[in-house]
Design an enzyme around this catalytic site. Structure first.
Site, PDB file in Angstrom:
ATOM      1  N   GLY A 145     -11.906   3.508 -17.540  1.00 53.09           N
ATOM      2  CA  GLY A 145     -12.044   4.111 -18.863  1.00 53.09           C
ATOM      3  C   GLY A 145     -12.937   3.323 -19.795  1.00 53.09           C
ATOM      4  O   GLY A 145     -13.718   3.896 -20.565  1.00 53.09           O
ATOM      5  N   LEU A 169      -8.009  -8.607 -19.001  1.00 48.14           N
ATOM      6  CA  LEU A 169      -9.218  -9.152 -19.615  1.00 48.14           C
ATOM      7  C   LEU A 169     -10.294  -9.533 -18.600  1.00 48.14           C
ATOM      8  O   LEU A 169     -11.451  -9.701 -18.970  1.00 48.14           O
ATOM      9  CB  LEU A 169      -8.867 -10.369 -20.472  1.00 48.14           C
ATOM     10  CG  LEU A 169      -7.853 -10.107 -21.612  1.00 48.14           C
ATOM     11  CD1 LEU A 169      -7.617 -11.384 -22.403  1.00 48.14           C
ATOM     12  CD2 LEU A 169      -8.323  -8.990 -22.524  1.00 48.14           C
ATOM     13  N   ARG A 174     -11.505  -7.686 -16.285  1.00 54.49           N
ATOM     14  CA  ARG A 174     -12.304  -6.562 -15.803  1.00 54.49           C
ATOM     15  C   ARG A 174     -12.465  -5.455 -16.833  1.00 54.49           C
ATOM     16  O   ARG A 174     -13.268  -4.550 -16.634  1.00 54.49           O
ATOM     17  CB  ARG A 174     -11.679  -5.977 -14.535  1.00 54.49           C
ATOM     18  CG  ARG A 174     -10.302  -5.359 -14.770  1.00 54.49           C
ATOM     19  CD  ARG A 174      -9.601  -5.055 -13.456  1.00 54.49           C
ATOM     20  NE  ARG A 174      -8.311  -4.386 -13.651  1.00 54.49           N
ATOM     21  CZ  ARG A 174      -7.191  -5.006 -13.959  1.00 54.49           C
ATOM     22  NH1 ARG A 174      -7.181  -6.329 -14.126  1.00 54.49           N
ATOM     23  NH2 ARG A 174      -6.064  -4.332 -14.108  1.00 54.49           N
ATOM     24  N   CYS A 209      18.333   0.889   7.311  1.00 51.74           N
ATOM     25  CA  CYS A 209      18.954  -0.024   8.272  1.00 51.74           C
ATOM     26  C   CYS A 209      18.005  -1.149   8.650  1.00 51.74           C
ATOM     27  O   CYS A 209      18.429  -2.283   8.885  1.00 51.74           O
ATOM     28  CB  CYS A 209      19.422   0.738   9.501  1.00 51.74           C
ATOM     29  SG  CYS A 209      18.114   1.589  10.399  1.00 51.74           S
TER      30      CYS A 209
END
Length: 629
Positions: free
Chosen positions: A36, A64, A66, A183
């Site tokens: 975005g 922060l 990317r 299980c």
């Protein structure tokens, strides 16, 4: 004046290059995370003038590295609002307007069909399947083109979704998800992920979440690990040991003493209970007890800071004891309702230590806290470069769609989407296009049997004697199929008889929900058989579909959810949301290319988590993560 002249020239250049007039074009961006941020930057610099952004998240420090529109000072602020502030500092048209909302796109009071109708195009930058489905359905219902996208590490994809012209997000049925039989988790784990699931979903919830569950599956019988739930019969059947006393802190018992008692109960007493089930170990290596009295414990605080290496058994024991003591002494008010959060250091220390001790018990390689956090928190680390590439593709595909619609006089039904492509960023290069990092393929036509965009009837197989109306609504219709506020009728189309099972606008299902909610499906006034279908309608998504109910006794190991949904588009069964052993994307062929991710789990997402009868889920949604199909 200089900036205005510069941006005016840019708008002219964009129109000259793309053939698209951006004046008056209203764009909805859903998501303001890794994709975005790059996307809204591209839109502003490309000359778009009317942008609305929606994101329900606030900024975290982990974003922060990317999400480059955010700074440390913005932590805990709205992603959408901070992104708006950041891009307004870029060169932009004087007429630029950006509306930023901190909210959930599934909040139909704010963002319903009428809201979507005000836009010319919707651009998805989402991080979970549930929200993607919701946006897909709304765009189809109001006839608005959608550009769908997603990234996972080095791979990503972009494609246009246009009603009646291309496949929608749900034309391909959900992939068969990876679940783990209970299980296996309780009695004989074989992989680190099994141990992490046990620590997070069973032991953590038992100690801190208020869930009473036995950590040993005493119903399991047979050397092959199958569970039939019945009493032992015949020689060699596993003896069911008595349940242990509850792990509750006694009055006057210190946190440290309680922690040691928990350790002994879980890693000594429970292991002995498993060893007593001798038939389980006829073909398996038996577990070994971790005896606390024999361990020389190091400093727990120093160990917990070592995230990148696997802790030893002694170090794991020290960290587990310290985390239990801290929670029961410093956070006693939260005990009974505490939920796991990968960013909660106490919770993460506990799960990492317990998982490693469980691994040691069953001769499984130990893992680092970093690796365990990635699995328990369902983290797939995002790559900023991939986000940037995919955000660029989104804008390019948006230009193609808008240009076509404008050429058709604004009529989407008459617009040609021949120029649009399925765009893939592909790290795993193979096949005839192995030398191409970026792939472009023609979009496919809608799937004729898609229950979302064509209304075809799908099939639901389950045990109608044990499945109640409430479990049908909550587990299948809402959780698995992502309906928001469903209204459900049970109809015999042959006899023209209908019973209202659930009323969507009321959270409790309305009066009919209270009347039928806890009834098994085979006890309803309309008896199941040929011609009997569920008619599910959600006005908040403008969606109707039909589901044929079939009484089937499913194998618990293969279908731990207790049901199998067979989409009309495919006869392959799909299991409910769960994590995540991912497939590799393919570069050629119509079905292979679907393996490039279209949505997570969420993960996706909300978010699904397994319980004692449903298989244990270990995946979770994270920013910019999508799950490979």
């Amino acid at each position: 004046a200089k900036m205005a002249s510069h941006t005016s020239r840019r708008s002219q250049d964009v129109e000259s290059l793309t053939g698209c007039d951006l004046k008056g074009v209203r764009v909805l961006v859903v998501g303001a995370g890794g994709i975005g941020c790059e996307l809204v930057k591209n839109l502003v610099l490309s000359g778009f003038e009317h942008i609305t952004m929606i994101d329900l998240d606030t900024i975290d420090y982990s974003n922060l590295n990317r999400q480059f529109l955010f700074r440390a000072a913005d932590v805990n602020e709205s992603k959408a609002k901070v992104a708006k502030k950041a891009v307004l500092a870029f060169p932009h048209a004087a007429s630029l307007s950006i509306d930023a909302h901190l909210g959930n796109i599934k909040d139909t009071e704010q963002f319903g069909p009428d809201f979507f109708k005000t836009f010319n195009i919707v651009l998805n930058a989402l991080d979970n399947v549930d929200a993607r489905r919701h946006v897909n359905r709304l765009c189809l219902s109001v006839g608005i083109p959608l550009i769908e996208s997603g990234t996972e590490g080095y791979v990503g994809q972009v494609r246009a979704i246009v009603k009646g012209k291309t496949k929608c997000f749900e034309c391909d049925p959900p992939r068969v998800q990876k679940t783990f039989p209970i299980c296996t988790i309780r009695n004989h784990p074989e992989k680190p992920v099994h141990c992490i699931s046990w620590a997070k979903e069973l032991l953590f919830k038992k100690l801190f979440g208020g869930e009473e569950t036995d950590l040993v599956d005493t119903a399991e019988e047979g050397a092959d690990g199958e569970a039939d739930g019945g009493p032992p019969d015949g020689d060699g059947a596993a003896a069911a040991p008595p349940p242990p006393p509850p792990l509750k802190q006694q009055e006057g018992e210190s946190g440290a003493d309680f922690a040691r008692r928990v350790f002994s109960a879980v890693f000594e007493d429970d292991v002995q209970r498993l060893l007593n089930m001798e038939v389980l170990w006829e073909k398996r290596r038996p577990p070994v007890k971790v005896e606390l009295a024999k361990l020389a414990l190091p400093d727990a605080a120093a160990t917990a800071r070592e995230e990148q290496r696997a802790w030893s058994v002694e170090e794991s024991a020290a960290v587990l004891l310290a985390s239990v003591e801290r929670i029961f002494t410093q956070r006693a008010s939260e005990v009974g309702s505490l939920a796991f959060d990968k960013d909660d250091d106490d919770a993460m220390d506990f799960v990492a230590a317990a998982a490693n001790l469980r691994c040691a018990t069953f001769h499984i390689p130990l893992q680092s806290r970093w690796e365990i956090k990635g699995i328990a928190g369902r983290i797939i680390h995002a790559i900023a470069t991939t986000n940037a590439v995919i955000a660029g593709f989104i804008v390019l595909e948006a230009f193609k769609v808008l240009r076509s619609v404008q050429a058709a006089g604004g009529d989407l039904s008459k617009a040609s989407i021949d120029a649009c492509r399925y765009c893939v960023c592909n790290r795993h290069l193979s096949g005839p296009k192995e030398n191409q990092l970026l792939l472009r393929m023609r979009l496919e036509a809608p799937e004729p049997k898609c229950y979302v965009c064509t209304g075809s009837t799908s099939t639901l197989e389950l045990d109608t004697a044990s499945f109640t109306v409430r479990s049908l609504v909550e587990q299948v219709v809402i959780k698995f199929l992502s309906f928001n506020k469903p209204t459900i009728d049970l109809t015999n189309e042959l006899a023209d008889k209908t019973v209202l099972l659930w009323e969507g606008e009321d959270e409790g299902g309305g009066e009919e929900g209270e009347l039928h909610g806890d009834k098994p499906l085979d006890s309803l006034p309309v008896k199941l058989g040929p011609g009997v279908v569920l008619e599910v309608e959600d006005t908040t998504q403008a969606l109707k579909c039909k589901i044929a109910l079939t009484h089937t006794l499913l194998d618990k190991e293969e279908h731990p959810s207790g049901f199998r949904f067979i989409a009309a588009a495919d006869e392959a069964a799909a299991a409910p949301p769960a994590p995540a052993e991912e497939d590799s994307p393919g570069g050629d062929g119509s079905r292979k290319r679907r393996k490039v991710a279209e949505g997570d789990a969420a993960v996706a997402g909300a978010e699904p988590s397994g319980g004692a009868g449903s298989g244990v889920v270990v995946a979770d949604d994270d920013d910019d993560v999508i799950m490979l199909e």
